[in-house]
Design a protein around this motif. Structure first.
Motif, PDB file in Angstrom:
ATOM      1  N   VAL A 165      14.535  -0.881   3.166  1.00 11.73           N
ATOM      2  CA  VAL A 165      13.577  -0.189   3.885  1.00 11.73           C
ATOM      3  C   VAL A 165      13.341  -0.930   5.168  1.00 11.73           C
ATOM      4  O   VAL A 165      13.030  -2.294   5.062  1.00 11.73           O
ATOM      5  CB  VAL A 165      12.369  -0.012   2.762  1.00 11.73           C
ATOM      6  CG1 VAL A 165      11.438   0.672   3.673  1.00 11.73           C
ATOM      7  CG2 VAL A 165      12.875   0.481   1.454  1.00 11.73           C
ATOM      8  N   VAL A 166      13.319  -0.143   6.012  1.00 12.31           N
ATOM      9  CA  VAL A 166      13.224  -0.973   7.551  1.00 12.31           C
ATOM     10  C   VAL A 166      11.702   0.057   7.812  1.00 12.31           C
ATOM     11  O   VAL A 166      11.902   1.164   7.881  1.00 12.31           O
ATOM     12  CB  VAL A 166      14.168  -0.937   8.400  1.00 12.31           C
ATOM     13  CG1 VAL A 166      13.683  -1.506   9.717  1.00 12.31           C
ATOM     14  CG2 VAL A 166      15.142  -1.609   7.746  1.00 12.31           C
ATOM     15  N   VAL A 167      10.658  -0.556   8.491  1.00 11.59           N
ATOM     16  CA  VAL A 167       9.582  -0.075   8.770  1.00 11.59           C
ATOM     17  C   VAL A 167       9.185  -0.576  10.252  1.00 11.59           C
ATOM     18  O   VAL A 167       9.021  -1.944  10.381  1.00 11.59           O
ATOM     19  CB  VAL A 167       8.230  -0.243   7.991  1.00 11.59           C
ATOM     20  CG1 VAL A 167       7.222   0.382   8.556  1.00 11.59           C
ATOM     21  CG2 VAL A 167       8.639   0.201   6.677  1.00 11.59           C
ATOM     22  N   LEU A 191       4.116   2.708   1.809  1.00 14.21           N
ATOM     23  CA  LEU A 191       4.421   2.092   0.558  1.00 14.21           C
ATOM     24  C   LEU A 191       5.721   2.055   0.270  1.00 14.21           C
ATOM     25  O   LEU A 191       6.674   3.050   0.637  1.00 14.21           O
ATOM     26  CB  LEU A 191       3.616   2.686  -0.668  1.00 14.21           C
ATOM     27  CG  LEU A 191       2.151   2.506  -0.777  1.00 14.21           C
ATOM     28  CD1 LEU A 191       1.552   3.272   0.515  1.00 14.21           C
ATOM     29  CD2 LEU A 191       1.852   3.440  -2.148  1.00 14.21           C
ATOM     30  N   ALA A 192       6.416   0.755   0.110  1.00 12.72           N
ATOM     31  CA  ALA A 192       7.684   0.758  -0.203  1.00 12.72           C
ATOM     32  C   ALA A 192       8.259  -0.251  -1.231  1.00 12.72           C
ATOM     33  O   ALA A 192       7.191  -1.196  -1.546  1.00 12.72           O
ATOM     34  CB  ALA A 192       8.466   0.014   1.221  1.00 12.72           C
ATOM     35  N   ALA A 223      15.022   4.341   4.800  1.00 12.20           N
ATOM     36  CA  ALA A 223      15.517   3.711   3.484  1.00 12.20           C
ATOM     37  C   ALA A 223      16.472   4.318   2.956  1.00 12.20           C
ATOM     38  O   ALA A 223      16.807   5.462   3.203  1.00 12.20           O
ATOM     39  CB  ALA A 223      14.192   3.905   2.693  1.00 12.20           C
ATOM     40  N   ALA A 224      17.498   3.531   2.571  1.00 10.88           N
ATOM     41  CA  ALA A 224      18.468   3.693   1.725  1.00 10.88           C
ATOM     42  C   ALA A 224      18.892   2.956   0.817  1.00 10.88           C
ATOM     43  O   ALA A 224      18.680   1.638   0.905  1.00 10.88           O
ATOM     44  CB  ALA A 224      19.980   4.003   2.909  1.00 10.88           C
ATOM     45  N   GLY A 271      12.061   3.050  -3.104  1.00  5.98           N
ATOM     46  CA  GLY A 271      11.202   4.153  -2.941  1.00  5.98           C
ATOM     47  C   GLY A 271      10.391   3.895  -2.093  1.00  5.98           C
ATOM     48  O   GLY A 271      10.046   2.884  -1.553  1.00  5.98           O
ATOM     49  N   VAL A 272       9.979   5.053  -1.168  1.00  5.05           N
ATOM     50  CA  VAL A 272       9.166   5.003   0.192  1.00  5.05           C
ATOM     51  C   VAL A 272       8.117   6.041   0.009  1.00  5.05           C
ATOM     52  O   VAL A 272       8.442   7.170  -0.699  1.00  5.05           O
ATOM     53  CB  VAL A 272       9.786   4.743   1.545  1.00  5.05           C
ATOM     54  CG1 VAL A 272      10.471   3.528   1.519  1.00  5.05           C
ATOM     55  CG2 VAL A 272      10.625   6.049   1.352  1.00  5.05           C
ATOM     56  N   SER A 273       6.981   5.941   0.406  1.00  6.14           N
ATOM     57  CA  SER A 273       6.254   7.375   0.608  1.00  6.14           C
ATOM     58  C   SER A 273       4.903   6.789   1.556  1.00  6.14           C
ATOM     59  O   SER A 273       4.905   5.518   1.887  1.00  6.14           O
ATOM     60  CB  SER A 273       5.457   7.475  -0.780  1.00  6.14           C
ATOM     61  OG  SER A 273       4.552   6.171  -1.417  1.00  6.14           O
TER      62      SER A 273
END
Length: 282
Positions: free
Chosen positions: A274-276, A86-87, A56-57, A76-78
């Motif tokens: 954000v990339v997952v 979570l993003a 994430a950036a 935000g990510v967690s």
């Protein structure tokens, strides 16, 4: 100070942003610091949750760097109990005086609302719109003139276990994609025919119902949640092919940021993604 000495400012060599065409007119000139110390030029996060790899950036666009405007995107990510990623991505509406604050509030409160909802719950039954409503309340309650904190918001949850289901919900036009087989496939469609086609829905007090998407991440696929500073060039320019190749597998965190900061004229807005990735069969 000569023009040559001004344009000598910035990264060189392997650190120079990748040019995907004519460079931005603001590229290569000194950045101007924004007026809000609490909003840095760039944020970067990375990690692994179960079988998921996360990058994430959020980084200020060259036009904002040139003008001394703070970054108006937020991210935000967690990871939650090694079960979920979570993003959230928010893109403050540029004309709003405190758009950066609205974006940050939206991300923070959306994730705070989601976290206690998920443990012990089936992802399919979780009301993700509660996260949007919590963000909306926070943006409205932060002071007078809530419209000056206008922002989009896109929220995603991905299961880190064997099922690897994902769900996405949004207000506004910050996109989500499935990166698969070398292409970015949009998960949410643009609204047409409600108001002006150029109007962007946003918090606070959105006019339209939230949009939803869901699916399953297969091995080698990735979910991408972004601001339109990345979403537009990914769909309309060679940036799509470049990043599809660069993100075919998870890059290192610093390489990921460098790839996100490609240089291309006319595409100089803030960029957030954000990339997952699904790393393989658990």
């Amino acid at each position: 100070m000569t023009i040559e000495s001004i344009r000598a400012w910035g990264d060189r060599g392997v650190f120079r942003p990748r040019e995907l065409g004519p460079p931005s007119l603001a590229a290569g000139v000194p950045w101007r610091l924004g007026g809000v110390a609490a909003v840095p030029d760039t944020v970067l996060e990375a990690g692994r949750v179960g079988a998921l790899e996360v990058r994430a950036a959020s980084t200020r666009g060259t036009s904002h760097r040139f003008d001394g405007v703070v970054r108006q995107d937020a991210v935000g990510v967690s990871g939650l109990d090694e079960r979920y990623v979570l993003a959230a991505v928010a893109d403050g509406v540029g004309a709003a005086a405190d758009a950066h604050r609205g974006a940050e509030l939206a991300v923070r409160h959306a994730l705070a609302e989601l976290a206690p909802m998920l443990p012990g719950a089936d992802l399919a039954t979780v009301d993700l719109t509660r996260a949007l409503r919590a963000a909306d309340r926070a943006v409205r309650a932060a002071g007078p003139s809530p419209g000056e904190r206008a922002t989009t918001l896109t929220v995603a949850v991905v299961e880190a276990g064997p099922a690897r289901r994902f769900r996405v919900v949004r207000v506004g036009d910050s996109p989500a994609f499935l990166l698969t087989d070398g292409a970015f496939l949009p998960l949410l469609t643009e609204r047409r025919g409600f108001f002006s086609e150029s109007a962007t829905d946003c918090l606070p007090s959105p006019r339209w119902p939230a949009q939803h998407a869901s699916g399953v991440l297969r091995a080698g696929q990735a979910l991408v949640v972004a601001s339109d500073g990345l979403g537009v060039p990914v769909q309309d320019t060679q940036a799509g092919a470049y990043l599809a190749q660069a993100w075919a597998e998870p890059p290192g965190p610093v390489a990921y940021l460098h790839q996100l900061q490609f240089d291309l004229r006319s595409f100089d807005d803030d960029r957030t993604a954000v990339v997952v990735w699904a790393r393989g069969e658990p």
